[in-house]
Design an enzyme around this catalytic site. Structure first.
Site, short mmCIF file in Angstrom:
data_model
loop_
_atom_site.label_atom_id
_atom_site.label_comp_id
_atom_site.label_asym_id
_atom_site.label_seq_id
_atom_site.Cartn_x
_atom_site.Cartn_y
_atom_site.Cartn_z
N CYS A 137 -13.04 -31.02 6.51
CA CYS A 137 -11.76 -31.66 6.76
C CYS A 137 -11.93 -33.18 6.73
O CYS A 137 -12.99 -33.70 7.09
CB CYS A 137 -11.21 -31.22 8.11
SG CYS A 137 -9.56 -31.90 8.48
N ASP A 192 -10.70 -35.19 8.71
CA ASP A 192 -10.63 -35.70 10.07
C ASP A 192 -11.81 -36.64 10.36
O ASP A 192 -12.97 -36.28 10.14
CB ASP A 192 -10.63 -34.52 11.05
CG ASP A 192 -10.23 -34.93 12.46
OD1 ASP A 192 -10.93 -35.78 13.05
OD2 ASP A 192 -9.25 -34.39 12.99
N ARG A 251 -13.22 -37.42 12.96
CA ARG A 251 -14.10 -37.00 14.05
C ARG A 251 -15.15 -35.98 13.61
O ARG A 251 -15.93 -35.49 14.44
CB ARG A 251 -13.26 -36.41 15.19
CG ARG A 251 -12.24 -37.36 15.77
CD ARG A 251 -11.26 -36.62 16.66
NE ARG A 251 -10.44 -35.68 15.89
CZ ARG A 251 -9.55 -34.85 16.43
NH1 ARG A 251 -9.38 -34.83 17.75
NH2 ARG A 251 -8.85 -34.03 15.66
N HIS A 254 -12.52 -27.01 11.70
CA HIS A 254 -12.80 -27.51 13.06
C HIS A 254 -11.62 -27.18 13.97
O HIS A 254 -10.45 -27.26 13.56
CB HIS A 254 -13.09 -29.01 13.07
CG HIS A 254 -11.91 -29.87 12.75
ND1 HIS A 254 -11.10 -30.42 13.73
CD2 HIS A 254 -11.39 -30.29 11.57
CE1 HIS A 254 -10.14 -31.14 13.16
NE2 HIS A 254 -10.29 -31.09 11.86
N CYS A 288 -7.59 -28.68 14.54
CA CYS A 288 -7.27 -29.28 13.25
C CYS A 288 -5.77 -29.55 13.15
O CYS A 288 -4.95 -28.64 13.25
CB CYS A 288 -7.71 -28.36 12.11
SG CYS A 288 -7.35 -28.99 10.46
#
Length: 208
Positions: free
Chosen positions: A39, A41, A43, A95, A98
């Site tokens: 992803c 993302d 993080r 994750h 999400c």
């Protein structure tokens, strides 16, 4: 931008202090064993999660780690990874928490992004009975994160040149994993694919 360049300078200094030959070795080429489909993302940094140095993982990231079989960007990355870098493992990593998966579960419109989320909505529809039996919405979202990673790993197996690798006897495995932001741990979703035999016949290619 000042923060970016200062951070880079500090990283270079710290890296050279640990290994003076680091960049000399890094510039000679890459031979990663892993392709990470993750992803976007911020993080979820692939190398840091598994504590591997640069050069160890070839990475493709998009919103909610989708493997869409008409996505030319993804197909180009995967093709280069398996045909030229000869990676041995493809990791499809979702994750928990999400935002893309949560958005796909809702009826809210997110503009252009709605079109990208359709593939996740299809995963929801396929598993609707199981998901709607989960009353807690956070738990339901996390379960869809898992199911999505599993489905995307299956989508990876449907790619023709992946199956071509298998037909030629190349040891290539696809794995579905999920990462937890709460404890930093990766979890195996017990979905590893190393042949096209488990796919429905319509998705199998017999001649290359």
């Amino acid at each position: 931008m000042k923060e970016i360049f200062e951070g880079n300078k500090k990283w270079v200094e710290d890296t050279l202090a640990k290994d003076p030959a680091f960049f000399d070795n890094l510039s000679k080429g890459q031979t990663p064993e892993y392709l990470w489909i993750g992803c976007s993302d911020s993080r979820v940094p692939a190398n840091e999660i598994v504590n591997l140095p640069p050069g160890s993982i070839f990475v493709q990231r998009n919103i909610a780690n989708q493997v869409i079989n008409s996505d030319m960007n993804l197909l180009s990355v995967v093709y280069y990874a398996v045909k030229y870098l000869k990676v041995k493992h493809i990791l499809v990593v979702g994750h928990y928490g999400c935002g893309g998966v949560a958005a796909a579960m809702s009826n809210n419109s997110f503009g252009f992004l709605d079109n990208w989320l359709v593939s996740i909505k299809n995963v929801y529809l396929k598993n609707q009975a199981e998901l709607e039996a989960i009353s807690d919405m956070d738990d339901r979202t996390d379960r869809l994160v898992e199911l999505n990673a599993i489905q995307q790993s299956v989508n990876m197996a449907k790619i023709s040149f992946i199956q071509e690798e298998w037909s030629q006897g190349n040891p290539l495995e696809i794995h579905a994993l999920v990462y937890s932001l709460n404890d930093g741990k990766l979890r195996d979703l017990n979905t590893s694919i190393n042949s096209a035999t488990d796919l429905k016949p319509v998705f199998q290619f017999y001649q290359f």
